[in-house]
Design an enzyme around this catalytic site. Sequence first.
Site, PDB file in Angstrom:
ATOM      1  CG  HIS A 152      -0.276  -0.045   2.550  1.00 50.01           C
ATOM      2  ND1 HIS A 152      -0.776  -0.764   3.624  1.00 50.01           N
ATOM      3  CD2 HIS A 152       0.855   0.557   3.017  1.00 50.01           C
ATOM      4  CE1 HIS A 152       0.014  -0.589   4.658  1.00 50.01           C
ATOM      5  NE2 HIS A 152       1.003   0.186   4.335  1.00 50.01           N
ATOM      6  CG  HIS A 192       8.521   0.602   1.959  1.00 49.09           C
ATOM      7  ND1 HIS A 192       7.982  -0.562   2.436  1.00 49.09           N
ATOM      8  CD2 HIS A 192       7.779   1.609   2.512  1.00 49.09           C
ATOM      9  CE1 HIS A 192       6.946  -0.292   3.230  1.00 49.09           C
ATOM     10  NE2 HIS A 192       6.819   1.020   3.311  1.00 49.09           N
ATOM     11  CG  HIS A 243       0.800   4.732   7.099  1.00 54.80           C
ATOM     12  ND1 HIS A 243      -0.305   4.008   6.721  1.00 54.80           N
ATOM     13  CD2 HIS A 243       1.878   3.993   6.719  1.00 54.80           C
ATOM     14  CE1 HIS A 243       0.082   2.879   6.121  1.00 54.80           C
ATOM     15  NE2 HIS A 243       1.401   2.851   6.108  1.00 54.80           N
TER      16      HIS A 243
HETATM   17 FE   LIG Z   1       2.595   1.465   5.023  1.00 48.72          FE
END
Ligand SMILES: [Fe+3]
Lengths: 283, 283, 126, 126
Positions: free
Chosen positions: B12, B197, B59
């Site tokens: 995502h 990432h 987040h």
């Molecule tokens: Fe994330």
Amino acid sequence: MAQLVGVMTTSHVPSIGVAMDTGLTFDPYWKPLFDGYGPAKDFVRDLAPDITIVVYNDHGLEIFLDRVPTFGVAAAPEYVSGDEGWGPRNIPAFKGDPAFSWHLIEHLVAQEFDLTMYQELQVDHGFTVPMSIAFGGRSGEIAAWPTRVVPINVNCIQYPLPQPRRCFKFGQAIRRAIDAYPGHERVMILGTGGMSHQLQGERAGFMQPAFDRMFLDQFAPNPQALIDLPLGTYMKEAGHEGAELIMWLVARGAMNADINEVYRHYHVSASLTAAGLGCYVNA
Amino acid sequence: MAQLVGVMTTSHVPSIGVAMDTGLTFDPYWKPLFDGYGPAKDFVRDLAPDITIVVYNDHGLEIFLDRVPTFGVAAAPEYVSGDEGWGPRNIPAFKGDPAFSWHLIEHLVAQEFDLTMYQELQVDHGFTVPMSIAFGGRSGEIAAWPTRVVPINVNCIQYPLPQPRRCFKFGQAIRRAIDAYPGHERVMILGTGGMSHQLQGERAGFMQPAFDRMFLDQFAPNPQALIDLPLGTYMKEAGHEGAELIMWLVARGAMNADINEVYRHYHVSASLTAAGLGCYVNA
Amino acid sequence: MESLTDQIEADKAIARTLPGTYLFDGTRAQMNFALNKMGMSLKHAANRRAFKADERGYCQQYGLDDATTALVLARDWIGMVHAGGNIFFIYKIASVDPLTMQHLGAQQNGLSLEDFRAKLNAYRQS
Amino acid sequence: MESLTDQIEADKAIARTLPGTYLFDGTRAQMNFALNKMGMSLKHAANRRAFKADERGYCQQYGLDDATTALVLARDWIGMVHAGGNIFFIYKIASVDPLTMQHLGAQQNGLSLEDFRAKLNAYRQS
Ligand SMILES: [Fe+3]
Ligand SMILES: [Fe+3]
């Protein structure tokens, strides 16, 4: 390593706070309760804990029904008494111990407890009243708290509450974390809530001294008997709000299998709540 | 009983949402990624889930550092895309299923998962982007979601994150709860996050396709190899933010030991993130 | 037998010894709570307008120290990370401008946006 | 073997079959979220003043339905509990007056304050 030096358990009731804060502790209604707190204050003074872990539940100060955590551990530098709807208690702020709190958090999550971690938290009567009982003078009066604190909150307001068994295991995990702390701190656990009481519904005012006495009798020698009771049974025998006794089981789980009861006090009632208190050390 | 009909896992990334919402999915930069989503959309359409459990992390929309839950399960009637700082996505609201959510919550707490229970929750890109990938058209476009949803959030922003092992067990417990649901609902789990990432520090932009491919290779046949990796290893091999792969393990835990991989797609990169996707059914 | 503490420390040590990586644990979560709180506040559009209108005043209102305020005004992302900023909360500052995560990644790497994109695209070969 | 669901249902059944008791589970938590949210809001002194100044308007602002608003205006505690109120949130309404938990207990029992206190004090003999 840090050392668990003792446990105190006690009911927490807003009106006990009001009695302390408005000078009513010598009033005939309140005097028998506060007389019973004296030996517990001596016990706590002699324990002289550097850190006090307070296992309590929030009653609508910091936790609303939009977001209810099962277990929370706080790691703030300071905690103040919040406004539950009748103004904050006029008491000193509580000093936290972020390093110890984060150690606890890391060791509890590693033991598969799915905590909520707080860096900001106000505390309600569930926390402040037991602190005043334990550390304050006859009327709860105190200029500065002689201990750092770690608030640990347990969901007692919205079913499903954590099972008694889970609470006991949570205490066991807290103990492992205390034992693993690379300091020489003296740690006390304050287990709060209960004993029998019910606040909501036509059954409000329900208490059951026989159940409370059984709980107090089994607490030190035979906690397994208490852990095996389902939550529904706590609500039946101790009232819908009396299920708060699960927080005493967190404190019990942190102790050795063998413990000694140093002191016990039981008084019916503080407003709608049967007020119990116990002082314990590892055998 | 309800039935777990399949699992989709996917990265995502906010910019995938931006690409969908601004008509860039045929742009040369984005086309290879979106081309790869096609077969997954077919897979999901054929599964036709009544309920989709979305395992994601917040987040900084609903969760700030003042109060970070390890695991949260939501039971709201509706969830909307929130404003993360660049405005909410213009997508339909998601319909919840409070009865199913409360069933999940009761069965998870009974299995000793210490949840945070939500009755109000907005969802961020971690939730909405996978939903658009799974259910939306080529560019994510959709008039109404064809499934009810249950958001389950997992702490991926503040260490200690839950261990990979705990996440897998959480998935196993979710499966028991699905199997125990007295309905005939078809349930899909959407496991989100990862793959490699890193967003913060001088190492920002780090990716590691070799690790991601190993993860994809082991995911179906040998999840134990992934569960045994410590969190630190995830951060080393997949980046500080790549540890989000623990959420794929929640989805894997809910499946049978034997599963079949129906489809896989891997694309480097969507902005700073190596974008992986998998479609799985129980064998 | 390895103790629980040893396991936890070993796990953290892996992430802590990675170059250019700042494990966001309790230590860092405490380091600059005010900066992250200010970033979080920007999820509200009204706050974004207030920030734009007076960045310095907004930072002061959230209790940022002078050094941190200077990092915010300079959009010094790597400086904010070093000072305890969490990427998800400082990204909300970037979104006001608006900058993308690629801008933040480039600046943290000390690269131009073009060079950073080339670095990301180079992974396609691996 | 008893299933997990059977255990959960058996546990809830104990609390659900108690006279005058309303297990505050998900079903009740959903029943009147607005009422509890309004109660929660009264932890702020400014909100208490706004409530006092215009109780009906305040209830409407929080989306209470007419029946629930009437219960609030009438201080009908047992009615609020029946309607999904949680005692800790409706107690904040009581604290505005101020009433104590004993008042709420008495009213829920259909007793005068004096009689309810006598009932509580009678436990001292047991
Ligand atoms: Fe994330
Ligand atoms: Fe209480």
